[in-house]
Design an enzyme around this catalytic site. Sequence first.
Site: not given
Length: 297
Positions: A159, A208, A280
């Site tokens: 990420r 998410s 996230e």
Amino acid sequence: MRWERDVPLAPLVRYRIGGPAARLARPRSIAELEAVLRDTSGRGCRVLGTGANLLIADGGVSKSVLILEGDFGTLRIGETAIEAGAGARLPALAQAARRHGRSGFHFLEAVPGTVGGGLRMNAGSRDEGLWDRVEWAEAVTPEGELVRIRPEEARPAYRRVGVPADWVFVRARLGATPADIGTVREAHLGLRERKVRDQVYDLPSVGSTWKNPGPPHPPAWKIVNQVAMGGSRVGNAQIHARHANFIVNLGGARATDVIKLMAETRRRALARLRVALEPEIHLWGFDPAQLAHVGAA
């Protein structure tokens, strides 16, 4: 390059939440992008794709917002590579690989967003990300310089990517090995079926909410359930009962509703499990105190 003023952003993002952009431009070429970046020099700007991983504050965004259109939406299929503009959609990239029998892109099935956003956050899973396919990517710096970046220079991780936040990705070349079309199609559709079954697509969300913290901790959705936040609701924002790492917009939700759910979830995870959840999703327009409450830098 024309600037639009006070542009509503909620209709342009998947969450359907957020206030306006003070200024918005839609460059259609690298030359136009360079001109816009020179105009915003020293003040900064933000690049908006489809808003697939983004929560915008109710008060909107004071920094200039850019949407890459025109030349940035191209996809070219070669014998051993796919060249993609930063504005091209990730679903279109996955579909092109599936139709032309190019292996290694099945993990992008049912992943929303653009190639530019995918490069910025290394879209995919903890085990496999977009930068695993990248041969090179190009970005424009705030000074208007076009820079080519190799994966070893980008240092991609889960990420994130080690490319300055104010560089704007414009295109990438992705290695795409020819393979049996039937085998490729089976891999793509099998993963798509599992995602559609297990995740949430019937209500606006941005996927998410939290990064998975990694071993020895369980996945983020399990942590949310362990601290009894699954199904919790503030206003018209709700942590989904089926997948507790998704916060959905039930209709008319506000950004403050989502932030309150996130802040309480993180507080409980810290207090009860000693786990510091990290968002996230990207957060635009929030003050430092709000960002601190949800663990955002």
